[in-house]
Design a protein around this motif. Sequence first.
Motif, PDB file in Angstrom:
ATOM      1  N   ASN A 214      15.791   1.648   1.041  1.00  0.00           N
ATOM      2  CA  ASN A 214      15.687   3.362   1.443  1.00  0.00           C
ATOM      3  C   ASN A 214      16.783   4.156   0.900  1.00  0.00           C
ATOM      4  OD1 ASN A 214      12.698   3.014   2.001  1.00  0.00           O
ATOM      5  ND2 ASN A 214      13.567   2.446   3.874  1.00  0.00           N
ATOM      6  N   GLN A 215      18.054   3.326   0.573  1.00  0.00           N
ATOM      7  CA  GLN A 215      19.163   4.256   0.130  1.00  0.00           C
ATOM      8  C   GLN A 215      19.735   3.951  -1.151  1.00  0.00           C
ATOM      9  OE1 GLN A 215      21.416   2.206   3.770  1.00  0.00           O
ATOM     10  NE2 GLN A 215      21.951   4.334   3.949  1.00  0.00           N
ATOM     11  N   ILE A 216      20.369   5.051  -1.526  1.00  0.00           N
ATOM     12  CA  ILE A 216      20.671   5.014  -3.206  1.00  0.00           C
ATOM     13  C   ILE A 216      22.304   5.352  -2.640  1.00  0.00           C
ATOM     14  CG2 ILE A 216      21.102   6.204  -5.136  1.00  0.00           C
ATOM     15  CD1 ILE A 216      18.176   6.380  -5.307  1.00  0.00           C
ATOM     16  N   TYR A 217      23.467   4.993  -3.299  1.00  0.00           N
ATOM     17  CA  TYR A 217      24.804   4.907  -2.872  1.00  0.00           C
ATOM     18  C   TYR A 217      25.374   5.743  -4.064  1.00  0.00           C
ATOM     19  CZ  TYR A 217      23.005   1.598   0.419  1.00  0.00           C
ATOM     20  OH  TYR A 217      22.582   1.050   1.230  1.00  0.00           O
ATOM     21  N   VAL A 218      25.545   7.102  -4.044  1.00  0.00           N
ATOM     22  CA  VAL A 218      26.530   7.682  -5.254  1.00  0.00           C
ATOM     23  C   VAL A 218      27.767   8.624  -4.570  1.00  0.00           C
ATOM     24  CG1 VAL A 218      24.690   7.804  -6.884  1.00  0.00           C
ATOM     25  CG2 VAL A 218      24.883   9.217  -5.040  1.00  0.00           C
ATOM     26  N   LEU A 219      28.701   8.747  -5.225  1.00  0.00           N
ATOM     27  CA  LEU A 219      29.987   9.666  -4.780  1.00  0.00           C
ATOM     28  C   LEU A 219      30.401  10.474  -5.929  1.00  0.00           C
ATOM     29  CD1 LEU A 219      31.567  10.285  -2.429  1.00  0.00           C
ATOM     30  CD2 LEU A 219      32.976   8.476  -3.087  1.00  0.00           C
ATOM     31  N   ASP A 220      30.747  11.591  -5.681  1.00  0.00           N
ATOM     32  CA  ASP A 220      31.261  12.505  -6.675  1.00  0.00           C
ATOM     33  C   ASP A 220      32.897  12.303  -6.590  1.00  0.00           C
ATOM     34  OD1 ASP A 220      32.348  14.472  -8.281  1.00  0.00           O
ATOM     35  OD2 ASP A 220      30.919  16.074  -7.716  1.00  0.00           O
ATOM     36  N   PRO A 221      33.647  11.863  -7.349  1.00  0.00           N
ATOM     37  CA  PRO A 221      34.977  11.697  -7.333  1.00  0.00           C
ATOM     38  C   PRO A 221      35.587  12.996  -7.187  1.00  0.00           C
ATOM     39  CG  PRO A 221      34.083  10.319  -9.166  1.00  0.00           C
ATOM     40  CD  PRO A 221      33.355  11.293  -8.703  1.00  0.00           C
ATOM     41  N   GLY A 222      34.941  14.123  -7.492  1.00  0.00           N
ATOM     42  CA  GLY A 222      35.742  15.525  -7.361  1.00  0.00           C
ATOM     43  C   GLY A 222      35.897  15.786  -5.906  1.00  0.00           C
ATOM     44  N   ASP A 223      34.981  15.106  -5.100  1.00  0.00           N
ATOM     45  CA  ASP A 223      35.204  15.326  -3.707  1.00  0.00           C
ATOM     46  C   ASP A 223      36.435  14.640  -3.117  1.00  0.00           C
ATOM     47  OD1 ASP A 223      32.833  16.689  -3.911  1.00  0.00           O
ATOM     48  OD2 ASP A 223      31.770  15.349  -3.237  1.00  0.00           O
ATOM     49  N   LEU A 224      36.924  13.710  -3.730  1.00  0.00           N
ATOM     50  CA  LEU A 224      38.058  12.894  -3.194  1.00  0.00           C
ATOM     51  C   LEU A 224      39.469  13.577  -3.403  1.00  0.00           C
ATOM     52  CD1 LEU A 224      36.733   9.339  -4.174  1.00  0.00           C
ATOM     53  CD2 LEU A 224      36.336  10.695  -1.974  1.00  0.00           C
ATOM     54  N   ALA A 225      40.402  13.255  -2.828  1.00  0.00           N
ATOM     55  CA  ALA A 225      41.710  13.476  -3.217  1.00  0.00           C
ATOM     56  C   ALA A 225      42.501  12.330  -3.148  1.00  0.00           C
ATOM     57  CB  ALA A 225      42.365  14.313  -1.733  1.00  0.00           C
ATOM     58  N   GLY A 226      43.452  12.150  -4.340  1.00  0.00           N
ATOM     59  CA  GLY A 226      44.028  11.096  -4.689  1.00  0.00           C
ATOM     60  C   GLY A 226      43.291   9.863  -5.075  1.00  0.00           C
ATOM     61  N   GLY A 227      42.059  10.086  -5.543  1.00  0.00           N
ATOM     62  CA  GLY A 227      41.578   9.054  -6.333  1.00  0.00           C
ATOM     63  C   GLY A 227      41.339   7.628  -5.606  1.00  0.00           C
ATOM     64  N   LYS A 228      40.930   7.878  -4.092  1.00  0.00           N
ATOM     65  CA  LYS A 228      40.618   6.882  -3.374  1.00  0.00           C
ATOM     66  C   LYS A 228      39.472   7.093  -2.753  1.00  0.00           C
ATOM     67  CE  LYS A 228      45.565   4.962  -3.246  1.00  0.00           C
ATOM     68  NZ  LYS A 228      45.070   3.628  -3.790  1.00  0.00           N
ATOM     69  N   VAL A 229      38.634   6.030  -2.347  1.00  0.00           N
ATOM     70  CA  VAL A 229      37.869   6.167  -1.248  1.00  0.00           C
ATOM     71  C   VAL A 229      38.123   5.266  -0.101  1.00  0.00           C
ATOM     72  CG1 VAL A 229      35.405   5.276  -0.677  1.00  0.00           C
ATOM     73  CG2 VAL A 229      35.897   6.398  -2.919  1.00  0.00           C
ATOM     74  N   GLU A 230      38.204   5.755   1.104  1.00  0.00           N
ATOM     75  CA  GLU A 230      38.545   5.159   2.328  1.00  0.00           C
ATOM     76  C   GLU A 230      37.474   5.113   3.253  1.00  0.00           C
ATOM     77  OE1 GLU A 230      42.313   6.804   3.437  1.00  0.00           O
ATOM     78  OE2 GLU A 230      43.345   5.771   1.739  1.00  0.00           O
ATOM     79  N   ASP A 231      37.252   4.060   3.862  1.00  0.00           N
ATOM     80  CA  ASP A 231      36.426   3.936   4.916  1.00  0.00           C
ATOM     81  C   ASP A 231      34.872   4.401   4.593  1.00  0.00           C
ATOM     82  OD1 ASP A 231      35.495   2.777   7.297  1.00  0.00           O
ATOM     83  OD2 ASP A 231      36.049   4.343   8.561  1.00  0.00           O
ATOM     84  N   PHE A 232      34.352   4.466   3.551  1.00  0.00           N
ATOM     85  CA  PHE A 232      33.108   5.353   3.051  1.00  0.00           C
ATOM     86  C   PHE A 232      31.903   4.174   3.540  1.00  0.00           C
ATOM     87  CE2 PHE A 232      29.756   6.214  -0.010  1.00  0.00           C
ATOM     88  CZ  PHE A 232      29.672   7.376   0.346  1.00  0.00           C
ATOM     89  N   GLU A 233      31.121   4.806   4.500  1.00  0.00           N
ATOM     90  CA  GLU A 233      30.086   3.873   4.833  1.00  0.00           C
ATOM     91  C   GLU A 233      29.173   3.949   3.820  1.00  0.00           C
ATOM     92  OE1 GLU A 233      26.343   4.655   7.965  1.00  0.00           O
ATOM     93  OE2 GLU A 233      28.425   5.127   8.866  1.00  0.00           O
TER      94      GLU A 233
END
Length: 365
Positions: A214-233
Amino acid sequence: MINLSDKLLLKSFFLMMLMTVSCIDPIDFDVPAGLANSIVLQGRVVKGDPSFVELGVSRLFDFSPESRQPVSVRKVTFFDDNNNEMLLETRTPGSYKQILDNTTPIQATIGTGYRIRVETFDNRIYESQSDILATSGRPVSLDVAVTQVLVPDSRGNFEPEDQIKLSIDSDIENSGSGGIYWEVNTVYRVTDDGINDPDGIEKTCYLNKTANVNQIYVLDPGDLAGGKVEDFELTVTPLDFRFGEGLYYEVRQYSLSQGAFKYWNSINILSEREGNMFDGPVGEIPTNFENINDPEDAIFGYFFAAQEDIIRKRVDAELASTARTLCPSPNPCFAGPGGNCICGLCCDCLIDPSATLIKPAYWID
């Protein structure tokens, strides 16, 4: 999935029917008039280990038995932007997959565009726009931890329950990328009771399943600072039998083009809708397919190109100490009339299509 997985196809079929629903309208599961013969084309070309191209063809999903059947087509042709082409063959109706290597006319190459053409038996020709395979940031680490989730009990009250939370740290490549997409699977072990074995010998199987359909996992890099994802559930999983004999999370990360990201993000928005005034805005699900002889013909789905990076994490036994094993079955397990065993995987763990007796190379006991 088509190994997108089956989850993604079913969710795509389900959600595409909702493309005209306003933000507070109830969900209508009927296929709109004129779309009964519409098909869904869901595919991708992936640069990975191995690289491959795949396509799934099905009817617009309306929960009828007919819509659950795959669709056979006359011809599927795969192209790159260097004027190379190859036919895709199928062993299963509606499902096409081909490994890409130095022996095939086309390879998966960063910076190259790819498209696909589908010709149906009723003489419709669908062709996707070119999607360019972009570079990808790499996942850095996965973290698993126990978290408490409120779940309903038999009386309808909510009680806290320990579950396993999976989070990711990742480097993200912003240039040329429209967004990040993750697939999350669980790889777990089940030892059966040997009931279906003539000698009663137990087997140990390894199963690979979608973590949460029941889950789809997407992320817009424009929402990030420094080009890193940290502790993303990414997901939270109940402590059930999957953890009983050991479990790995397997996360596949893809960097999507802008068009592909809009497609998956639109599906994600619809998947989270609850039909109330707090739902986010929704519009038509985008597609990069077109009937080249009839631009007004409704077609659903997307064909995209992406680089794949895989990261895995084993859940420590201490975190899953309360999870029981599936087998031996807590109920009497025997072969009933006709010799059919009633205990599923405990009868024969190989009955699951994803099961294998071969221990994955990365599995450490």
